[in-house]
Design a protein around this motif. Structure first.
Motif, PDB file in Angstrom:
ATOM      1  N   UNK A   1     -20.812   6.648  12.182  1.00 56.91           N
ATOM      2  CA  UNK A   1     -21.200   5.790  11.061  1.00 56.91           C
ATOM      3  C   UNK A   1     -22.272   6.461  10.207  1.00 56.91           C
ATOM      4  N   UNK A   2     -23.189   7.139  10.841  1.00 50.60           N
ATOM      5  CA  UNK A   2     -24.229   7.861  10.100  1.00 50.60           C
ATOM      6  C   UNK A   2     -23.600   8.962   9.250  1.00 50.60           C
ATOM      7  N   UNK A   3     -22.656   9.704   9.841  1.00 52.44           N
ATOM      8  CA  UNK A   3     -21.964  10.769   9.101  1.00 52.44           C
ATOM      9  C   UNK A   3     -21.217  10.226   7.891  1.00 52.44           C
ATOM     10  N   UNK A   4     -20.719   8.992   8.002  1.00 46.82           N
ATOM     11  CA  UNK A   4     -19.980   8.373   6.893  1.00 46.82           C
ATOM     12  C   UNK A   4     -20.899   7.709   5.873  1.00 46.82           C
ATOM     13  N   UNK A   5     -22.207   7.718   6.158  1.00 48.58           N
ATOM     14  CA  UNK A   5     -23.168   7.174   5.212  1.00 48.58           C
ATOM     15  C   UNK A   5     -23.310   5.658   5.274  1.00 48.58           C
ATOM     16  N   UNK A   6     -22.914   5.043   6.373  1.00 48.16           N
ATOM     17  CA  UNK A   6     -23.046   3.587   6.502  1.00 48.16           C
ATOM     18  C   UNK A   6     -24.509   3.189   6.516  1.00 48.16           C
ATOM     19  N   UNK A   7     -24.811   2.075   5.872  1.00 47.02           N
ATOM     20  CA  UNK A   7     -26.153   1.519   5.956  1.00 47.02           C
ATOM     21  C   UNK A   7     -26.139   0.096   6.532  1.00 47.02           C
ATOM     22  N   UNK A   8     -24.951  -0.324   6.999  1.00 48.38           N
ATOM     23  CA  UNK A   8     -24.801  -1.624   7.659  1.00 48.38           C
ATOM     24  C   UNK A   8     -23.810  -1.499   8.810  1.00 48.38           C
ATOM     25  N   UNK A   9     -24.087  -2.201   9.895  1.00 56.45           N
ATOM     26  CA  UNK A   9     -23.158  -2.333  11.014  1.00 56.45           C
ATOM     27  C   UNK A   9     -23.347  -3.713  11.615  1.00 56.45           C
ATOM     28  N   UNK A  10     -22.275  -4.448  11.671  1.00 56.95           N
ATOM     29  CA  UNK A  10     -22.343  -5.809  12.199  1.00 56.95           C
ATOM     30  C   UNK A  10     -21.287  -5.968  13.265  1.00 56.95           C
TER      31      UNK A  10
ATOM     32  N   UNK B   1     -22.722  -0.246   2.358  1.00 54.49           N
ATOM     33  CA  UNK B   1     -21.575   0.467   2.890  1.00 54.49           C
ATOM     34  C   UNK B   1     -21.637   0.372   4.409  1.00 54.49           C
ATOM     35  N   UNK B   2     -20.632  -0.223   5.015  1.00 48.54           N
ATOM     36  CA  UNK B   2     -20.693  -0.363   6.459  1.00 48.54           C
ATOM     37  C   UNK B   2     -19.413  -0.889   7.050  1.00 48.54           C
ATOM     38  N   UNK B   3     -19.550  -1.435   8.240  1.00 52.00           N
ATOM     39  CA  UNK B   3     -18.403  -1.951   8.976  1.00 52.00           C
ATOM     40  C   UNK B   3     -18.843  -3.104   9.865  1.00 52.00           C
ATOM     41  N   UNK B   4     -17.872  -3.847  10.337  1.00 49.43           N
ATOM     42  CA  UNK B   4     -18.149  -4.880  11.328  1.00 49.43           C
ATOM     43  C   UNK B   4     -17.022  -4.861  12.357  1.00 49.43           C
ATOM     44  N   UNK B   5     -17.326  -5.347  13.518  1.00 50.46           N
ATOM     45  CA  UNK B   5     -16.350  -5.370  14.598  1.00 50.46           C
ATOM     46  C   UNK B   5     -16.500  -6.676  15.365  1.00 50.46           C
ATOM     47  N   UNK B   6     -15.535  -6.945  16.210  1.00 44.50           N
ATOM     48  CA  UNK B   6     -15.673  -8.076  17.127  1.00 44.50           C
ATOM     49  C   UNK B   6     -15.707  -7.519  18.545  1.00 44.50           C
ATOM     50  N   UNK B   7     -16.362  -8.225  19.421  1.00 41.22           N
ATOM     51  CA  UNK B   7     -16.595  -7.702  20.771  1.00 41.22           C
ATOM     52  C   UNK B   7     -15.305  -7.392  21.507  1.00 41.22           C
ATOM     53  N   UNK B   8     -14.288  -8.230  21.394  1.00 41.59           N
ATOM     54  CA  UNK B   8     -13.079  -7.970  22.172  1.00 41.59           C
ATOM     55  C   UNK B   8     -12.333  -6.738  21.684  1.00 41.59           C
ATOM     56  N   UNK B   9     -12.538  -6.331  20.432  1.00 36.57           N
ATOM     57  CA  UNK B   9     -11.902  -5.126  19.921  1.00 36.57           C
ATOM     58  C   UNK B   9     -12.605  -3.867  20.401  1.00 36.57           C
ATOM     59  N   UNK B  10     -13.869  -3.969  20.699  1.00 35.75           N
ATOM     60  CA  UNK B  10     -14.655  -2.758  20.921  1.00 35.75           C
ATOM     61  C   UNK B  10     -15.273  -2.627  22.290  1.00 35.75           C
TER      62      UNK B  10
END
Length: 73
Positions: A64-73, A11-20
């Motif tokens: 992300x921790x509050x949402x229970x994510x275990x992945x971030x890319x 469970x997680x999310x990913x982003x791109x540098x220009x967005x963030x």
């Protein structure tokens, strides 16, 4: 009946540098393509600001921790 995700569910999310990233001139960051690219829509925030994850990463990680994510890319 309560349904739960398996313990090994990713469970997680990913982003791109220009967005963030933002912080175009902070911390010795060099120029990238998004620093010179025109805005797609001048009513939106520019790439130099984005969502300013550079300065707000600790808040983002806490969310992300509050949402229970275990992945971030």
């Amino acid at each position: 009946m309560e349904r739960k995700l398996p313990k090994d569910f990713y469970w997680g999310t990913s982003v791109s540098s220009f967005q963030t990233e933002g912080a175009r001139n902070a911390g010795g960051k060099g120029v990238c393509i998004y620093d010179v690219r025109p805005l797609a829509n001048p009513e939106f925030a520019g790439w130099d600001v984005a969502i300013d994850a550079y300065h707000r990463y600790d808040e983002d990680i806490a969310l992300m921790k509050d949402m229970g994510f275990n992945f971030y890319r």
